[in-house]
Design a protein around this motif. Structure first.
Motif, PDB file in Angstrom:
ATOM      1  N   ARG A   1      -2.882   9.383  -4.751  1.00 53.25           N
ATOM      2  CA  ARG A   1      -3.690   8.198  -4.270  1.00 53.25           C
ATOM      3  C   ARG A   1      -4.883   9.420  -2.935  1.00 53.25           C
ATOM      4  O   ARG A   1      -4.231   9.947  -1.951  1.00 53.25           O
ATOM      5  CB  ARG A   1      -4.103   7.096  -3.745  1.00 53.25           C
ATOM      6  CG  ARG A   1      -2.727   6.780  -2.801  1.00 53.25           C
ATOM      7  CD  ARG A   1      -2.724   5.245  -2.238  1.00 53.25           C
ATOM      8  NE  ARG A   1      -4.057   4.886  -2.059  1.00 53.25           N
ATOM      9  CZ  ARG A   1      -4.178   3.724  -1.897  1.00 53.25           C
ATOM     10  NH1 ARG A   1      -3.522   2.855  -2.320  1.00 53.25           N
ATOM     11  NH2 ARG A   1      -5.364   3.137  -0.883  1.00 53.25           N
TER      12      ARG A   1
ATOM     13  N   SER B   1       3.078   3.153  -8.127  1.00 52.65           N
ATOM     14  CA  SER B   1       2.511   2.160  -7.895  1.00 52.65           C
ATOM     15  C   SER B   1       2.475   2.879  -6.628  1.00 52.65           C
ATOM     16  O   SER B   1       0.447   2.937  -6.432  1.00 52.65           O
ATOM     17  CB  SER B   1       2.431   0.777  -8.522  1.00 52.65           C
ATOM     18  OG  SER B   1       4.062   0.336  -8.816  1.00 52.65           O
ATOM     19  N   ALA B   2       2.816   2.486  -5.935  1.00 50.71           N
ATOM     20  CA  ALA B   2       2.063   3.101  -4.038  1.00 50.71           C
ATOM     21  C   ALA B   2       1.613   3.831  -3.845  1.00 50.71           C
ATOM     22  O   ALA B   2       0.731   4.368  -3.333  1.00 50.71           O
ATOM     23  CB  ALA B   2       3.860   2.812  -3.819  1.00 50.71           C
TER      24      ALA B   2
ATOM     25  N   PHE C   1       8.338   0.688  -8.572  1.00 49.63           N
ATOM     26  CA  PHE C   1       7.503   0.462  -6.938  1.00 49.63           C
ATOM     27  C   PHE C   1       7.252   2.182  -6.387  1.00 49.63           C
ATOM     28  O   PHE C   1       5.964   1.721  -6.109  1.00 49.63           O
ATOM     29  CB  PHE C   1       8.982   0.059  -6.077  1.00 49.63           C
ATOM     30  CG  PHE C   1       8.114  -0.038  -5.208  1.00 49.63           C
ATOM     31  CD1 PHE C   1       8.189  -1.754  -4.514  1.00 49.63           C
ATOM     32  CD2 PHE C   1       8.325   0.533  -3.497  1.00 49.63           C
ATOM     33  CE1 PHE C   1       7.836  -2.601  -3.207  1.00 49.63           C
ATOM     34  CE2 PHE C   1       7.638   0.267  -2.156  1.00 49.63           C
ATOM     35  CZ  PHE C   1       8.141  -1.115  -2.684  1.00 49.63           C
TER      36      PHE C   1
ATOM     37  N   LEU D   1       1.956  -0.065   0.372  1.00 48.31           N
ATOM     38  CA  LEU D   1       2.654  -1.973  -0.374  1.00 48.31           C
ATOM     39  C   LEU D   1       1.940  -2.059  -1.147  1.00 48.31           C
ATOM     40  O   LEU D   1       2.127  -2.366  -2.773  1.00 48.31           O
ATOM     41  CB  LEU D   1       2.899  -2.748   1.053  1.00 48.31           C
ATOM     42  CG  LEU D   1       4.053  -2.743   1.960  1.00 48.31           C
ATOM     43  CD1 LEU D   1       4.179  -2.908   3.143  1.00 48.31           C
ATOM     44  CD2 LEU D   1       5.612  -2.178   0.811  1.00 48.31           C
ATOM     45  N   GLU D   2       0.467  -2.293  -0.808  1.00 48.43           N
ATOM     46  CA  GLU D   2      -0.266  -2.506  -1.478  1.00 48.43           C
ATOM     47  C   GLU D   2      -0.054  -2.183  -3.196  1.00 48.43           C
ATOM     48  O   GLU D   2      -0.099  -2.785  -4.144  1.00 48.43           O
ATOM     49  CB  GLU D   2      -1.919  -2.252  -0.977  1.00 48.43           C
ATOM     50  CG  GLU D   2      -2.524  -2.521  -2.151  1.00 48.43           C
ATOM     51  CD  GLU D   2      -4.189  -2.278  -1.549  1.00 48.43           C
ATOM     52  OE1 GLU D   2      -4.458  -0.827  -0.981  1.00 48.43           O
ATOM     53  OE2 GLU D   2      -5.544  -2.690  -2.020  1.00 48.43           O
ATOM     54  N   SER D   3      -0.592  -0.829  -2.781  1.00 47.28           N
ATOM     55  CA  SER D   3      -0.331   0.053  -4.241  1.00 47.28           C
ATOM     56  C   SER D   3       1.615  -0.524  -5.116  1.00 47.28           C
ATOM     57  O   SER D   3       1.093  -0.722  -6.592  1.00 47.28           O
ATOM     58  CB  SER D   3      -1.231   1.709  -4.422  1.00 47.28           C
ATOM     59  OG  SER D   3      -0.729   2.021  -3.409  1.00 47.28           O
ATOM     60  N   ALA D   4       2.314  -0.376  -4.517  1.00 44.05           N
ATOM     61  CA  ALA D   4       3.160  -0.514  -4.952  1.00 44.05           C
ATOM     62  C   ALA D   4       3.889  -2.053  -5.562  1.00 44.05           C
ATOM     63  O   ALA D   4       3.937  -1.656  -6.683  1.00 44.05           O
ATOM     64  CB  ALA D   4       4.530  -0.648  -3.693  1.00 44.05           C
ATOM     65  N   PHE D   5       2.649  -2.982  -5.053  1.00 46.74           N
ATOM     66  CA  PHE D   5       3.253  -4.265  -5.603  1.00 46.74           C
ATOM     67  C   PHE D   5       2.111  -4.545  -6.985  1.00 46.74           C
ATOM     68  O   PHE D   5       2.383  -5.109  -7.460  1.00 46.74           O
ATOM     69  CB  PHE D   5       2.672  -5.023  -4.379  1.00 46.74           C
ATOM     70  CG  PHE D   5       3.747  -5.622  -3.262  1.00 46.74           C
ATOM     71  CD1 PHE D   5       5.143  -5.219  -3.661  1.00 46.74           C
ATOM     72  CD2 PHE D   5       2.903  -5.615  -2.161  1.00 46.74           C
ATOM     73  CE1 PHE D   5       5.770  -5.135  -2.698  1.00 46.74           C
ATOM     74  CE2 PHE D   5       4.073  -5.703  -1.259  1.00 46.74           C
ATOM     75  CZ  PHE D   5       5.962  -5.758  -1.384  1.00 46.74           C
ATOM     76  N   THR D   6       1.257  -3.586  -6.738  1.00 48.84           N
ATOM     77  CA  THR D   6       0.216  -4.557  -8.006  1.00 48.84           C
ATOM     78  C   THR D   6       0.011  -3.298  -8.971  1.00 48.84           C
ATOM     79  O   THR D   6       1.144  -2.841  -9.584  1.00 48.84           O
ATOM     80  CB  THR D   6      -1.549  -3.648  -7.382  1.00 48.84           C
ATOM     81  OG1 THR D   6      -0.892  -2.699  -6.722  1.00 48.84           O
ATOM     82  CG2 THR D   6      -1.626  -5.588  -5.890  1.00 48.84           C
TER      83      THR D   6
ATOM     84  N   SER E   1      -3.992   1.204  -6.138  1.00 52.50           N
ATOM     85  CA  SER E   1      -3.392  -0.498  -5.991  1.00 52.50           C
ATOM     86  C   SER E   1      -5.251  -1.041  -6.918  1.00 52.50           C
ATOM     87  O   SER E   1      -6.146  -0.143  -7.473  1.00 52.50           O
ATOM     88  CB  SER E   1      -4.572  -0.780  -4.799  1.00 52.50           C
ATOM     89  OG  SER E   1      -6.086  -0.264  -4.764  1.00 52.50           O
TER      90      SER E   1
END
Lengths: 226, 226, 226, 226
Positions: free
Chosen positions: B155, B212-213, B209, A210-215, B217
């Motif tokens: 990642r 990035s996910a 979404f 989520l962290e990466s998805a959101f940022t 991040s």
DNA sequence: AATGAATGAGAATTCATTCAT
DNA sequence: TATGAATGAATTCTCATTCAT
């Protein structure tokens, strides 16, 4: 807009009895599904006569719907507490995930009922229930996604509604995965037999996701750096 | 390990007839659900006698399960084509999303059947089916997530199985959202009445979404920069 | 215009069975009335399972209606023979009265069923059945009243349709008076305990009544004499 | 000989309430028939509790019977006024016919109740009610038929009781024909769609029919002339 | 007197499954 | 192999009647 789903007699009834009837209904419907649950059996288990049951509810379906509403309230009550807090988005997400994990056992009947309506096909009811049930988390999620965007906590180019939808989809699936037999199995197929015991791992990885998805994506970041 | 779900007579039967029987079953089960579908009606619509139906299948449930297997094969066939390609992860994701959107209409009966087993509770069957159904996408997803990791496309600190699970959860929910009434409504609650018509928006945002996910991040990026 | 009241399965069934089912239905419906008759009991008494009964008839009401049709046919068959003859009007009337008297016992179940529909209130069915049932005697009566008028056997200034109506009313009431408990009692209140045994008296007096009714009043005769 | 059909409590009750209860009962029973009327609903519509209803009446049937008695009284009150007059027989007949026509609407509930008992089969009650109900008109009709005979207004060779029976049968049928759905339809089958609007025609023709019926046939007249 | 909550036997209808042909 | 007639247990829902308050 939507008629009440119990007769006045039920509203007049002793609260303890109301509770018993609804909980018994939830027990049976969540264990057997709407079709396989037997309203005569529910009445008997609730300690009332079938005649009285029909003094309380017009049809078996109405009983089901009231049980559903009860289940939904309960689920909303639980996540409501989390949603009311004023945390940053990922803190909130973590709280939600932990709540789902901790409440999985006690709430499983409610979640199963929720899963049950998922197969509904009746035009009007579906619309009504989707509205009634989903808009609570919708409001919450879009609310704090908007704030997060304003605060620069999430990528500015995202559509908040869709991101809320993805977010909720992940949490909903997770909830089912701790509760409903099929989803549980699917969960272990993907993540191994022990995943149901390793809450921390789930928290950690989902937050990561989520962290990466959101940022921002790496590439976005690079662009920003320039 | 798992008994066959049809009698030898069905295997001996004319393939065209087998197809008719299964497709009729899929029609009825997906439209009405397992409980409300009527095996006598299915027999009649399939143009065979009910007696013959019971020469082919031990029980109504066995018929259902065979229909389910058929539905699953079909769904797997469709996404299988996508999964076999050799694309980078996001290209693959996009193809999958587009396939879900395009196949929503023709595959809706299959998806509904799939949704139907979601509420199953029968110990043995659940395990068997979750295995049978989910491991296909599981293999595919973990496979290309592993490769993506190796390639540095995602990642390095993620758990591939959990990430595959999240990925599949999003796609599965999306599939239901284009097919099953309740999920459809939920989709519009979150994303507005027109979302079902705006495929591009969904593709774009979900890719955003996922992109990035899957990657880093902002903070991770910062750490890396140092 | 009016849908059939049995399913094809009933038409395919063995004639002896059809007869048994209908006669058992007529027994029960005539003895207990539509509401009090129990279709499960009828099935049992007819020697078939309730499931089969519902393979034959959509609803209890449809069974009732077919029983009714059977009863009506039977009644029409009996009076049909009389109506086909070529007698003068009073000879015919006498034959009808005697038929009613003689057939009272064997036909009582049919007459009771006929009496039963008298309380129907369902718009469409009422219209359909009144038409179906009454038009047979209507045709017959107006037919021979017209001829009688042409022959100068009845007063030329009468309205044939109304006179047919009065004629049928008297015969219908008589039929009920030999059959249905309440009408029977009413009959004895008016005509004494023994009236049910004294067929000749009834024939004689009713013919007297009809004869004069159909022909001229004393005053009319006087006018004619002048 | 015949037990009372209400408990003492009902006799002691406020007359306005008694009236309400009976009128509500008449409403429901006439609209739905005995079996389909619901005593709990009647109690609610009458504004009393079901418990009190059973303080007033032993059974649903007793309530029905009292409603019936009320209906009969009302019907008798209406025709009683006509019967009390001192007119010649045909004048009386005309008055009766016109009363039936005019009272058809306001009295339809009473007539329907009367029609309802027609299908009764309970030995004792039937006897009692036929007696109670029919003897009123019986007395009246035989009374004035006897006088008419004495006055030479009707043929001297008739049996007064049977002629009274025929007379009443015609009027009773007419009453049903203005009130009960099936009989209404039958009426129009015989006499055309407009017969229900053309009261004068009915009066005229029925009087014609009765006038001659009551008096002499042409042949009798001829015999007398000699 | 008055209430209305409570009962439960009973009735219509469905449908998975069997079996004689 | 194929038929479809036949079964009957099971289920939803109704309503006359009782009874504690």
């Amino acid at each position: 807009m939507e008629r009440k789903h119990c007769k006045p007699a039920f509203e007049r009834a002793d609260p303890a009895r109301r509770e018993t009837v609804l909980q018994t209904g939830i027990d049976e419907f969540s264990a057997l599904g709407f079709e396989n649950a037997n309203i005569n059996v529910i009445a008997k288990k609730a300690g009332i006569s079938i005649g009285l049951m029909y003094k309380y509810f017009e049809t078996k379906e109405d009983l089901f719907i009231l049980c559903l509403e009860e289940a939904i309230s309960e689920l909303h009550r639980v996540i409501g507490e989390v949603l009311e807090s004023d945390d940053k988005i990922l803190v909130r997400a973590e709280k939600l995930i932990r709540t789902i994990q901790e409440a999985a056992e006690p709430n499983s009947r409610y979640v199963k009922l929720y899963n049950e309506i998922t197969k509904m096909s009746d035009e009007k009811n579906v619309r009504y229930y989707a509205d009634r049930i989903e808009s609570v988390s919708y409001e919450a999620y879009t609310g704090f996604l908007a704030r997060a965007k304003a605060d620069g906590d999430i990528r500015p180019d995202c559509d908040e509604r869709l991101f809320a939808f993805f977010f909720d989809s992940l949490l909903m699936t997770l909830q089912f995965s701790y509760t409903c037999d099929y989803y549980k199995e699917r969960f272990t197929v993907y993540c191994g037999e022990d995943i149901l015991e390793d809450n921390e791992k789930v928290v950690r990885e989902l937050l990561k996701f989520l962290e990466s998805a959101f940022t921002f994506s790496r590439e976005d970041v690079k662009k920003l750096e320039n």
